[in-house]
Design an enzyme around this catalytic site. Sequence first.
Site, PDB file in Angstrom:
ATOM      1  N   TYR A  40      31.006  24.986  24.329  1.00  0.00           N
ATOM      2  CA  TYR A  40      32.152  25.174  25.236  1.00  0.00           C
ATOM      3  C   TYR A  40      32.055  24.294  26.474  1.00  0.00           C
ATOM      4  O   TYR A  40      32.998  24.228  27.267  1.00  0.00           O
ATOM      5  CB  TYR A  40      32.260  26.652  25.642  1.00  0.00           C
TER       6      TYR A  40
ATOM      7  N   LYS B 204      20.393  30.360  15.297  1.00  0.00           N
ATOM      8  CA  LYS B 204      20.357  29.695  13.996  1.00  0.00           C
ATOM      9  C   LYS B 204      19.221  28.677  14.083  1.00  0.00           C
ATOM     10  O   LYS B 204      19.389  27.480  13.836  1.00  0.00           O
ATOM     11  CB  LYS B 204      21.734  29.034  13.763  1.00  0.00           C
TER      12      LYS B 204
ATOM     13  N   ASP C 241      23.859  34.522  10.806  1.00  0.00           N
ATOM     14  CA  ASP C 241      24.542  34.864   9.554  1.00  0.00           C
ATOM     15  C   ASP C 241      24.026  36.209   9.020  1.00  0.00           C
ATOM     16  O   ASP C 241      24.804  37.063   8.574  1.00  0.00           O
ATOM     17  CB  ASP C 241      24.403  33.747   8.507  1.00  0.00           C
TER      18      ASP C 241
ATOM     19  N   ASP D  51      31.170  34.385  20.393  1.00  0.00           N
ATOM     20  CA  ASP D  51      32.618  34.369  20.193  1.00  0.00           C
ATOM     21  C   ASP D  51      32.952  34.929  18.807  1.00  0.00           C
ATOM     22  O   ASP D  51      33.862  35.752  18.633  1.00  0.00           O
ATOM     23  CB  ASP D  51      33.101  32.912  20.308  1.00  0.00           C
TER      24      ASP D  51
ATOM     25  N   ASP E  70      34.421  39.162  17.474  1.00  0.00           N
ATOM     26  CA  ASP E  70      35.653  39.473  16.729  1.00  0.00           C
ATOM     27  C   ASP E  70      35.344  40.386  15.548  1.00  0.00           C
ATOM     28  O   ASP E  70      36.093  41.329  15.253  1.00  0.00           O
ATOM     29  CB  ASP E  70      36.341  38.194  16.232  1.00  0.00           C
TER      30      ASP E  70
END
Length: 349
Positions: A135, A186, A219, A243, A247
Site C-alpha cells: 500500500y 508468507k 493461506d 485486508d 473480509d
Amino acid sequence: MTSKKRIAVVPGDGIGQEVIREALEVLRASGVPLEFTTLDWGADRYLIDGTTVPADGFAMLARDFDAIFVGALGDPRVPSNIHAKEILLGMRFQMDLYANVRPVRLLDASLCPLKNATPADINFTVIRENTEGVYAGMGGSFKFGTPDEVATQEDINTRKGVERIIRYAFDYARANGRKKVLMADKSNVMTYAGGLWQRVFKEVAQEFPGIATQHMYVDALCLQMVREPQSLDVIVTNNMFGDIVTDLAAALQGGLGMAASGNIHPGRASMFEPVHGSAPPIAGKDLANPVGAILTGAMMLAHLGLLAESQKIEAAVLEAVREKKMTPDVGGTLGTRECARWIAERVGQ
Ligand SMILES: NC(=O)c1ccc[n+]([C@@H]2O[C@H](COP(=O)([O-])OP(=O)(O)OC[C@H]3O[C@@H](n4cnc5c(N)ncnc54)[C@H](O)[C@@H]3O)[C@@H](O)[C@H]2O)c1
C-alpha cells in the site's frame, strides 16, 4: 463529569451518509459527552470544487479532535476514486494510524454461514499493519502499454513498522485479557519480509511471557478461520494479508454490514469506520445495515475511555440481533432508520 470529547465526522459517500446519520443518533441516545463536527469531505465536494482534503486538513484533525468517525468513500461519478484514496489513505498514512483493529465477533448463530458455529466459536481480533506493505505505492511500470510491459509493486516492511504493529498486538492481547497472538505471513515464499516479521515476532514475544504465540502461513490461516475459528484469539499480519483475511472474517460474523474497525495510533486522534464501502446500488434506499457503523461508534467510545456507554450500545445491538430487528442483508425486514431507531431507543432507556 467526563470532559467533552470532540469528534470529527466524515459521512462520505453513498450509504456512508445513511449509516453515520443513524449511528450518531445511537451515540446521542447513550448520553455521552461528545461534540460532533461534520466535515463535507467526499464525492459531492470534490465534484463541486475539486477538493479532496482541504489544505491543513489532516493537521486540523490531529490538532482539534479526539477521534474521527468516517462512513465510507467511493462514488461512481468519480471513476478514479481519487477523493477516496486521498481522504482514507491520507488519514492512515499522513496521520500515521498504523494499527488497523478489526474485532470479529459473532453475535448470533443465525448470522454465520458456517454450519453449527456459535458465538463462542467466533470471537477474535485481527490487527492489520496499516501504513506499509504494497500500500506504500512504491513501484513502477516499464514499457507501459506495450507487449513487453513490466510492472513492479514493492512490499515495504520497515523494522520500525513491523516492530510497532507486533508490539501493538501483544499490548492489545494483554489489555483485553486475550491469551494468544498468532502472526500470519508468507515467509516460505516472501523470505526477506517474512524473515524480518519472524525475527521481530520472536523478540517482542519475549516481553510478554504470559501470552502464547503461534505462527501460520496466511493461506493456512484462511483454512483455519473456516474450519476451526474457535482456535483464534489475536491475529497480527501485514497490510495486504490483513485486508484479505478481514473480509473473510466479516463473512463469519454476518457480512460487511456487521463489521467495525479502528485505525489507531495510541495517544493520537484515531479514526473509526465501518468496514463496508459506499455500496452505490443500495444507497438512498433505506436498505443499508447500520450495525457496522453503530458498533464502530461503540468501539470509538471504548477507545475514548467511555466504557459503560460503549457496552450499553453493544448490548442493545445484541438484543436487536436476537429479536431480528435487523435489515434484509442479515435476514431482517427493517429499514436502516427503523433498525437504528430500535437500537437507539434501547440505548436511551
Ligand atoms: N472504507 C471505505 O470507505 C471503502 C471500503 C470498501 C469499498 N469502498 C468503495 O465503496 C464503493 C463500492 O465498493 P464495493 O461494492 O466493492 O464494496 P461495498 O462494501 O460498498 O459493497 C459490497 C457488497 O456488500 C453490500 N453491503 C456493503 N455494506 C452494506 C451494508 N452496510 N448493508 C447492507 N449491505 C451492504 C453491498 O450492497 C454490496 O453487495 C467503491 O467505490 C469502493 O471503492 C470504500
